[in-house]
Design a protein around this motif. Structure first.
Motif, PDB file in Angstrom:
ATOM      1  N   VAL A 156      56.288   9.357  21.668  1.00 28.50           N
ATOM      2  CA  VAL A 156      56.071  10.104  20.418  1.00 28.50           C
ATOM      3  C   VAL A 156      55.336   9.163  19.458  1.00 28.50           C
ATOM      4  O   VAL A 156      55.687   7.992  19.347  1.00 28.50           O
ATOM      5  CB  VAL A 156      57.425  10.508  19.792  1.00 28.50           C
ATOM      6  CG1 VAL A 156      57.220  11.237  18.467  1.00 28.50           C
ATOM      7  CG2 VAL A 156      58.222  11.366  20.749  1.00 28.50           C
ATOM      8  N   GLN A 161      53.332  14.668  15.013  1.00 27.62           N
ATOM      9  CA  GLN A 161      53.317  14.104  13.654  1.00 27.62           C
ATOM     10  C   GLN A 161      52.070  13.249  13.398  1.00 27.62           C
ATOM     11  O   GLN A 161      52.014  12.559  12.393  1.00 27.62           O
ATOM     12  CB  GLN A 161      54.559  13.229  13.459  1.00 27.62           C
ATOM     13  CG  GLN A 161      55.859  13.979  13.670  1.00 27.62           C
ATOM     14  CD  GLN A 161      57.071  13.152  13.322  1.00 27.62           C
ATOM     15  OE1 GLN A 161      56.970  12.017  12.876  1.00 27.62           O
ATOM     16  NE2 GLN A 161      58.258  13.713  13.519  1.00 27.62           N
ATOM     17  N   LYS A 191      53.277  19.644   8.447  1.00 32.14           N
ATOM     18  CA  LYS A 191      52.547  18.601   9.170  1.00 32.14           C
ATOM     19  C   LYS A 191      51.225  18.281   8.445  1.00 32.14           C
ATOM     20  O   LYS A 191      50.759  19.064   7.619  1.00 32.14           O
ATOM     21  CB  LYS A 191      52.252  19.067  10.609  1.00 32.14           C
ATOM     22  CG  LYS A 191      53.518  19.279  11.433  1.00 32.14           C
ATOM     23  CD  LYS A 191      54.157  17.953  11.793  1.00 32.14           C
ATOM     24  CE  LYS A 191      55.227  18.060  12.852  1.00 32.14           C
ATOM     25  NZ  LYS A 191      56.560  18.439  12.371  1.00 32.14           N
ATOM     26  N   TYR A 198      65.977  10.553  11.630  1.00 29.09           N
ATOM     27  CA  TYR A 198      66.802  11.644  12.055  1.00 29.09           C
ATOM     28  C   TYR A 198      68.231  11.130  12.013  1.00 29.09           C
ATOM     29  O   TYR A 198      68.484  10.021  12.498  1.00 29.09           O
ATOM     30  CB  TYR A 198      66.415  12.068  13.469  1.00 29.09           C
ATOM     31  CG  TYR A 198      64.992  12.589  13.495  1.00 29.09           C
ATOM     32  CD1 TYR A 198      64.720  13.920  13.217  1.00 29.09           C
ATOM     33  CD2 TYR A 198      63.936  11.720  13.740  1.00 29.09           C
ATOM     34  CE1 TYR A 198      63.410  14.399  13.219  1.00 29.09           C
ATOM     35  CE2 TYR A 198      62.631  12.204  13.729  1.00 29.09           C
ATOM     36  CZ  TYR A 198      62.370  13.531  13.459  1.00 29.09           C
ATOM     37  OH  TYR A 198      61.084  13.989  13.426  1.00 29.09           O
TER      38      TYR A 198
END
Ligand SMILES: Cc1ncc(COP(=O)(O)O)c(C=O)c1O
Length: 381
Positions: A135, A164, A194, A322
Motif C-alpha cells: 500500500v 491514497q 481522496k 487506523y
C-alpha cells in the motif's frame, strides 16, 4: 462545545467552489446524453487518466475496494493462496484477499514511512504466495524497486494499492514513476476525500498487460466479453458516466491540488520547527526519491488520544488512521495473529494522528493547529 470557527480535517466544500461551473457543465452534458453506465464519458476518462499516469491500460470500476478485488480475481487468487500485505492500512487491503478464500499474510511496516518493509516481505514468501500487495500509504510510495527485485526473480505479481497515492511518484533509475504503474496491476480509489475524488464512489485498475486489461474489463461486467455471453463469473463493478464526468474535470486540476498539498506539508514542517516541536512529535518523512502527495499529514506522537480531544475542544478536527491494525480485527481472528506480532504497526495504531490537510487550507489555519499542539504539550509536561 466546539468554537464556531471549526477547522475540519478536509473541506470538500471549499474545493467545490473553485470548480463549480466546470462541474455543472460536465454533469449537464451527461444528463443531456442520458448515457449513465460506462459509455463514451467513461472511455474518455480512462484514456485521460492512462495518459496522466503513463500506463497503457486504465479500467474504471465502482470503488477502490472493487479495484483490489478485481485485481486479485484477474490473477486467479483463490483458496490455498497467500497474499502478503501490510496490517497498517484500510480494511479493504485485506478483505479483498479473504473474500476470494485466500489468506492474508501480514508483515510489519517501516517505522519512518509506515509502508511495508521489503525485508519482511522476503521472509514471508512461500510456495503459496500468489501476490504481494503493498500500500502506498498516506500519499507516499512504498519501496517498489526492492519489492520488484524480490518479486521478479520468483515471478510473483505485485498488486499496488495506490488508493491514497494518485500522482505520487518515486524515482527509479533517475526517472519518476507514478504510483500504480510499477506492479502487475495498480488499484485506485476515487472516494470523495481522496486526492482525486469523485462525487460518489469510484475506482480504477491499471496494467501494462493487454491480456490482464481485457480480463479486468470482462470481470467488471459479470465476466462477459460479449453482452450476455459469460466466459467466467465476474462481478458488477462499473464506473458511471456522472462520476467519470466529475473525475475528468477534477483530473485537470489534480497536479495543482497536489502541489498545494505539498506546500501545506512544507508549511507544517516549518511551523513544527519554529515551535521547537520536532523532538516532541514525529512529522511525516518524505523518503529520498519519493514525491509525496500528502493524502494525509500524519504525526506520530505521545498522548495521542488526549491531544486529539484537546484539539477537538478547540474546534480542530483530526483523525486516527487506523486505530486497530488489520491482524487484530475481530473478523480476522481465525488467521491466528495476536497482539505483539507486528510491533511497529501496533505502535502506529496507538500513536498516529492525521492533521487537517487539504489543498485550500490557509496558512493561518495551519498556524492555529501547530500553536494548539504546542500549547497541549507545554500544558501536559
Ligand atoms: C489504502 C486503501 N485501500 C483501499 C481503499 C478502498 O477504496 P474505496 O473506499 O474506494 O472502496 C481505500 C479507501 O479508503 C484505502 O485508503
Amino acid at each position: 462545545m466546539a468554537p464556531e470557527t471549526s477547522l475540519p480535517s478536509f473541506d470538500l466544500k471549499r474545493n467545490y467552489q473553485r470548480i463549480r461551473d466546470e462541474i455543472g457543465n460536465a454533469i449537464e452534458s451527461v444528463l443531456e446524453s442520458q448515457h449513465f453506465i460506462l459509455g463514451p464519458e467513461v472511455e474518455r476518462f480512462e484514456e485521460e487518466i492512462a495518459m496522466y499516469l503513463g500506463t497503457p491500460h486504465a479500467i474504471g470500476c465502482a470503488s477502490g475496494s472493487d479495484a483490489l478485488l478485481l485485481a486479485l480475481m484477474a490473477l486467479d487468487t483463490g483458496p490455498g493462496d497467500e497474499v502478503i500485505t501490510t496490517p497498517y492500512s484500510f480494511f479493504a487491503t485485506a478483505s479483498c484477499i479473504t473474500r476470494l478464500g485466500a489468506k492474508p499474510v501480514f508483515v510489519d511496516v517501516d517505522p519512518k514511512t509506515y509502508n511495508i518493509s521489503p525485508a519482511e516481505v522476503e521472509k514471508a514468501i512461500t510456495e503459496k504466495t500468489r501476490a504481494i500487495l503493498p500500500v502506498h500509504l498516506f500519499g507516499q510510495m512504498a519501496r517498489v524497486e526492492d519489492l520488484l527485485s524480490i518479486a521478479e526473480k520468483r515471478e510473483i505479481p505485485i498488486v499496488e494499492d495506490a488508493a491514497q497515492a494518485i500522482g505520487a511518484a518515486r524515482f527509479l533509475d533517475g526517472r519518476p514513476v507514478k504510483a500504480g504503474t510499477v506492479g502487475t496491476i495498480g488499484c485506485f480509489s476515487f472516494f470523495p476525500t481522496k486526492n482525486l475524488g469523485a462525487y460518489g464512489d469510484g475506482g480504477l485498475v491499471t496494467t501494462s498487460s493487454k491480456e490482464l486489461a481485457s480480463r479486468l474489463s470482462r470481470l467488471r461486467v459479470h465476466g462477459a466479453g460479449e453482452q450476455y455471453m459469460h466466459e467466467e463469473v465476474g462481478i458488477n463493478s462499473r464506473l458511471d458516466a456522472l462520476q467519470a464526468a466529475v473525475l475528468r474535470v477534477r483530473l485537470r486540476h489534480l497536479e495543482t491540488w497536489n502541489t498545494e498539498r505539498r506546500r501545506a506539508a512544507g508549511r507544517y514542517r516549518l511551523l513544527f520547527a519554529e515551535m521547537n516541536l520536532e523532538n516532541v512529535v514525529s512529522i511525516p518523512e518524505e523518503e529520498t526519491g519519493n514525491h509525496h502527495t500528502y493524502h494525509q499529514y500524519v504525526l506520530r506522537c505521545e498522548k495521542r488520544d488526549e491531544l486529539q480531544n484537546f484539539l477537538k475542544e478547540r474546534g480542530i478536527v483530526t483523525r486516527v488512521y487506523y486505530p486497530r491494525p488489520l491482524h487484530l480485527q475481530t473478523c480476522f481472528m481465525s488467521l491466528g495473529y495476536a497482539p505483539g506480532d507486528f510491533p511497529v504497526s501496533e505502535a502506529l495504531s496507538r500513536e498516529t494522528l492525521a492533521l487537517p490537510m487539504f489543498p485550500e487550507i490557509l496558512p493561518e489555519e495551519q498556524e492555529r493547529v501547530v500553536a494548539e499542539i504546542a500549547r497541549f504539550y507545554k500544558k501536559s509536561d
